[in-house]
Design a protein around this motif. Structure first.
Motif, mmCIF file in Angstrom:
data_model
loop_
_atom_site.group_PDB
_atom_site.id
_atom_site.type_symbol
_atom_site.label_atom_id
_atom_site.label_comp_id
_atom_site.label_asym_id
_atom_site.label_seq_id
_atom_site.Cartn_x
_atom_site.Cartn_y
_atom_site.Cartn_z
ATOM 1 N N GLN A 112 38.580 89.429 34.446
ATOM 2 C CA GLN A 112 37.853 88.345 34.512
ATOM 3 C C GLN A 112 38.116 87.301 33.640
ATOM 4 O O GLN A 112 38.330 85.941 34.129
ATOM 5 C CB GLN A 112 36.282 88.673 34.167
ATOM 6 C CG GLN A 112 35.638 89.609 35.119
ATOM 7 C CD GLN A 112 34.194 89.738 34.690
ATOM 8 O OE1 GLN A 112 33.564 89.305 33.389
ATOM 9 N NE2 GLN A 112 33.409 90.647 35.415
ATOM 10 N N ARG A 113 38.795 87.438 32.328
ATOM 11 C CA ARG A 113 39.458 86.357 31.757
ATOM 12 C C ARG A 113 40.632 85.805 32.527
ATOM 13 O O ARG A 113 40.652 84.675 32.521
ATOM 14 C CB ARG A 113 39.610 86.817 30.482
ATOM 15 C CG ARG A 113 38.501 87.321 29.281
ATOM 16 C CD ARG A 113 38.849 87.371 27.802
ATOM 17 N NE ARG A 113 39.636 88.515 27.687
ATOM 18 C CZ ARG A 113 39.278 89.731 27.447
ATOM 19 N NH1 ARG A 113 38.023 90.072 27.372
ATOM 20 N NH2 ARG A 113 40.336 90.645 27.316
ATOM 21 N N LYS A 114 41.200 86.628 33.028
ATOM 22 C CA LYS A 114 42.493 86.322 33.818
ATOM 23 C C LYS A 114 42.120 85.527 34.884
ATOM 24 O O LYS A 114 42.674 84.410 35.300
ATOM 25 C CB LYS A 114 43.517 87.457 34.039
ATOM 26 C CG LYS A 114 44.092 88.018 32.879
ATOM 27 C CD LYS A 114 45.029 89.375 33.283
ATOM 28 C CE LYS A 114 45.538 89.885 32.084
ATOM 29 N NZ LYS A 114 46.577 91.171 32.683
ATOM 30 N N LEU A 115 41.130 85.966 35.420
ATOM 31 C CA LEU A 115 40.639 85.218 36.855
ATOM 32 C C LEU A 115 39.928 83.779 36.412
ATOM 33 O O LEU A 115 40.418 82.662 37.157
ATOM 34 C CB LEU A 115 39.633 85.860 37.473
ATOM 35 C CG LEU A 115 38.917 85.359 38.760
ATOM 36 C CD1 LEU A 115 39.854 85.372 39.663
ATOM 37 C CD2 LEU A 115 37.834 86.318 39.412
ATOM 38 N N ARG A 116 39.444 83.626 35.442
ATOM 39 C CA ARG A 116 38.880 82.206 35.084
ATOM 40 C C ARG A 116 40.178 81.407 34.754
ATOM 41 O O ARG A 116 40.210 80.318 35.225
ATOM 42 C CB ARG A 116 37.937 82.329 33.833
ATOM 43 C CG ARG A 116 36.748 82.865 34.157
ATOM 44 C CD ARG A 116 35.685 82.738 32.821
ATOM 45 N NE ARG A 116 36.144 83.767 31.731
ATOM 46 C CZ ARG A 116 35.420 84.706 31.799
ATOM 47 N NH1 ARG A 116 34.813 85.346 32.367
ATOM 48 N NH2 ARG A 116 35.988 85.432 30.590
ATOM 49 N N GLY A 117 41.255 81.990 33.927
ATOM 50 C CA GLY A 117 42.093 81.054 33.769
ATOM 51 C C GLY A 117 43.073 80.679 35.026
ATOM 52 O O GLY A 117 43.628 79.785 35.214
ATOM 53 N N ALA A 118 43.114 81.728 35.936
ATOM 54 C CA ALA A 118 43.661 81.457 37.221
ATOM 55 C C ALA A 118 42.984 80.526 37.976
ATOM 56 O O ALA A 118 43.550 79.712 38.820
ATOM 57 C CB ALA A 118 44.013 82.584 38.127
ATOM 58 N N SER B 176 41.212 78.121 36.798
ATOM 59 C CA SER B 176 41.436 76.877 36.307
ATOM 60 C C SER B 176 42.886 76.239 36.682
ATOM 61 O O SER B 176 43.284 75.208 37.056
ATOM 62 C CB SER B 176 41.473 77.033 34.882
ATOM 63 O OG SER B 176 41.804 75.845 34.138
ATOM 64 N N ASP B 177 43.678 77.182 36.763
ATOM 65 C CA ASP B 177 45.350 76.761 37.082
ATOM 66 C C ASP B 177 45.371 76.425 38.447
ATOM 67 O O ASP B 177 45.895 75.432 39.005
ATOM 68 C CB ASP B 177 46.251 78.034 36.971
ATOM 69 C CG ASP B 177 46.555 78.411 35.464
ATOM 70 O OD1 ASP B 177 46.101 77.574 34.704
ATOM 71 O OD2 ASP B 177 46.701 79.623 34.919
ATOM 72 N N VAL B 178 44.377 77.118 39.419
ATOM 73 C CA VAL B 178 44.296 76.912 40.891
ATOM 74 C C VAL B 178 43.479 75.283 41.071
ATOM 75 O O VAL B 178 44.257 74.504 41.930
ATOM 76 C CB VAL B 178 43.376 77.592 41.698
ATOM 77 C CG1 VAL B 178 42.964 77.352 42.956
ATOM 78 C CG2 VAL B 178 44.260 79.086 41.509
ATOM 79 N N LYS B 179 42.506 74.948 40.165
ATOM 80 C CA LYS B 179 42.082 73.844 40.314
ATOM 81 C C LYS B 179 42.952 72.695 39.859
ATOM 82 O O LYS B 179 43.406 71.841 40.336
ATOM 83 C CB LYS B 179 40.865 73.823 39.308
ATOM 84 C CG LYS B 179 39.596 74.455 40.113
ATOM 85 C CD LYS B 179 38.349 74.265 38.888
ATOM 86 C CE LYS B 179 37.182 75.347 39.617
ATOM 87 N NZ LYS B 179 36.160 75.140 38.593
ATOM 88 N N ARG B 180 43.782 72.988 38.684
ATOM 89 C CA ARG B 180 44.924 71.904 38.312
ATOM 90 C C ARG B 180 45.951 71.861 39.137
ATOM 91 O O ARG B 180 46.266 70.544 39.637
ATOM 92 C CB ARG B 180 45.391 72.460 37.045
ATOM 93 C CG ARG B 180 44.666 72.065 35.776
ATOM 94 C CD ARG B 180 45.304 72.474 34.449
ATOM 95 N NE ARG B 180 45.876 73.500 34.203
ATOM 96 C CZ ARG B 180 45.160 74.890 33.768
ATOM 97 N NH1 ARG B 180 43.872 74.594 33.140
ATOM 98 N NH2 ARG B 180 45.772 75.771 33.615
ATOM 99 N N GLY B 181 46.291 73.034 39.947
ATOM 100 C CA GLY B 181 47.251 72.947 41.113
ATOM 101 C C GLY B 181 46.836 72.064 42.432
ATOM 102 O O GLY B 181 47.421 71.318 42.756
ATOM 103 N N GLU B 182 45.669 72.327 42.661
ATOM 104 C CA GLU B 182 44.935 71.633 43.865
ATOM 105 C C GLU B 182 45.032 70.085 43.432
ATOM 106 O O GLU B 182 45.018 69.262 44.285
ATOM 107 C CB GLU B 182 43.647 72.305 44.148
ATOM 108 C CG GLU B 182 43.542 73.601 44.700
ATOM 109 C CD GLU B 182 42.063 73.897 45.026
ATOM 110 O OE1 GLU B 182 41.116 73.450 44.509
ATOM 111 O OE2 GLU B 182 41.910 75.101 45.490
ATOM 112 N N ALA B 183 44.589 69.732 41.997
ATOM 113 C CA ALA B 183 44.586 68.293 42.071
ATOM 114 C C ALA B 183 45.976 67.958 41.922
ATOM 115 O O ALA B 183 46.458 66.738 42.488
ATOM 116 C CB ALA B 183 44.086 68.186 40.535
#
Length: 454
Positions: free
Chosen positions: A191-197, A199-206
């Protein structure tokens, strides 16, 4: 009838055995031994000595005979005394000690009760029914004891298996609890890794949206640059075509003994002369050479041009505006042919469109006296159009690779400055271009109204 063998049961015993009978069905264990005994006795009997229902099994092996003819042999042994006597004789020959013990009424204690009962059922000594019943009861007791022992063994096995199962279940439960704790910890980590992922996905989408916007801007800029380059290429091609046309016109003029400049100068001179003559007629002055006012220093009135016509408060769609423009001295009317015909009568074939427009222009040229040139787009023509131009109208088709709009601009640039030049076209690009060159653009609808009025 076959004589009884030596040692056969006494008459008194036989009579007693014959009177006896079983009060219950033959026990199953005794029945199987009787069938086996009869099956073994088959080998010592001839076919004629067998009952009719058993002769078909004479060639069978003892095992197959016991399997397929068991019921028939038991029935024949019970209902056929002679067959039973013959089977008993074979048994006496095979086991004389057991037969003698049964005849004496003292069966061996060590013998199998089922074998004793089966032999007693065949030999029928005195008290044979009791032996059969006792053997059956003994067999049942033995079966019950064996069943009890089997049940006890099964119970012990089940208890042991239950204990093993409990131990295994406890171990499995402990293992599952351990795995569950590990899975819970792993789930929390995931779950921690998923939350980090996420967040990374959102930054990547931006970042992707930003890159897409930048790419779109770059694409738009590239498209604009390409469009500008294409426009510049078309302009250069047009200039090149005009230069080539000018060179060709110069060559043609040189061949005809005059230059283009001489022709333009003569046309401008004619325009000035006719304007002066018109002004002289309008003023109606007497033919004098010098007037007093000529000595006065003042500003003289300017000459009327096509641009001055608009100042007379006429609507841009009023046909009288075209009449006033064509009434100017040496006026030249240039018509964008297909632009007019496709505005006025687009459903007609091109040939009929051209003929209708040229007929109206011929009448207009005759009425106004102006020079009329009608231009058609000939870039896509497979062959030259066979056409007899009407009187007073010049008809031109553009060359391959050259549009009618470019040909109109060439005609405008070919005219000398100051000559009244009217261009009929609803194409905004054409109108703006000729207006910059000094010509007066009018809409196609204005010409259509003027022709319909005529």
């Amino acid at each position: 009838m076959v004589e009884p063998a030596s040692g056969a049961e006494p008459a008194g015993a036989a009579g007693g055995g014959a009177a006896e009978s079983l009060d219950r069905p033959l026990p199953e264990g005794v029945r199987r031994r009787v069938v086996a005994l009869v099956s073994d006795a088959f080998g010592g009997l001839t076919v004629t000595e067998l009952p009719a229902q058993l002769r078909q099994y004479a060639r069978f092996t003892p095992t197959r005979r016991a399997k397929f003819a068991g019921n028939a042999m038991a029935s024949a042994l019970e209902s056929d005394p002679l067959f039973r006597q013959r089977v008993g004789e074979r048994f006496r020959d095979a086991q004389p000690e057991l037969a003698a013990a049964l005849d004496a009424g003292s069966p061996p204690a060590a013998a199998d009760p089922l074998d004793v009962a089966a032999a007693a059922f065949v030999l029928r000594p005195a008290g044979w029914s009791k032996l059969v019943t006792a053997a059956g009861e003994e067999a049942q007791r033995a079966d019950a004891e064996r069943a009890d022992e089997a049940t006890l063994r099964e119970l012990e096995r089940l208890r042991a298996e239950l204990a093993r199962t409990k131990a295994t279940a406890r171990a499995e439960q402990e293992r599952i609890r351990t795995e569950l704790d590990a899975a819970r910890k792993e789930a929390e980590s995931l779950q921690r890794k998923l939350r980090g992922a996420l967040s990374d996905v959102k930054r990547g989408e931006a970042a992707l949206r930003k890159a897409a916007a930048e790419a779109e801007a770059a694409r738009a800029e590239s498209a604009a640059q390409i469009a500008a380059a294409e426009s510049e290429t078309r302009r250069l091609r047009t200039r090149l075509g005009e230069a080539e046309a000018a060179v060709e016109a110069g060559r043609r003029a040189a061949r005809e003994g005059r230059s283009v400049e001489d022709m333009r100068l003569r046309l401008l001179l004619d325009t000035v002369l006719e304007s002066a003559q018109g002004l002289r007629r309008e003023l109606a002055l007497p033919p004098v050479s010098v007037r007093p006012a000529d000595t006065v220093d003042a500003v003289e009135p300017g000459r009327m041009s096509p641009k001055d016509i608009a100042a007379r408060a006429l609507s841009e769609t009023d046909p009288k505006l075209l009449d006033q423009l064509l009434a100017l001295p040496q006026a030249h009317l240039v018509v964008d042919g297909y632009n007019v015909t496709k505005t006025g009568y687009p459903t007609m074939p091109l040939e009929k469109q051209r003929l209708r427009l040229l007929g109206g222009l011929s009448a207009l040229a005759a009425q106004s006296g102006a020079e009329v040139t009608c231009v058609f787009d000939g870039a896509e023509l497979a062959a030259p159009v066979l056409l007899a131009p009407p009187r007073g109208v010049r008809v031109l088709f553009s060359k391959p690779g050259v549009t009618a709009d470019e040909l109109i601009r060439q005609l405008v640039r070919a005219e000398p400055p100051g000559r009244p030049l009217v261009v009929v076209s609803s194409d905004r690009e054409v109108a703006d271009g000729v207006a910059k060159a000094g010509a007066r653009p009018v809409a196609s609808t204005l010409l259509l109204k003027r022709l319909s009025r005529a």
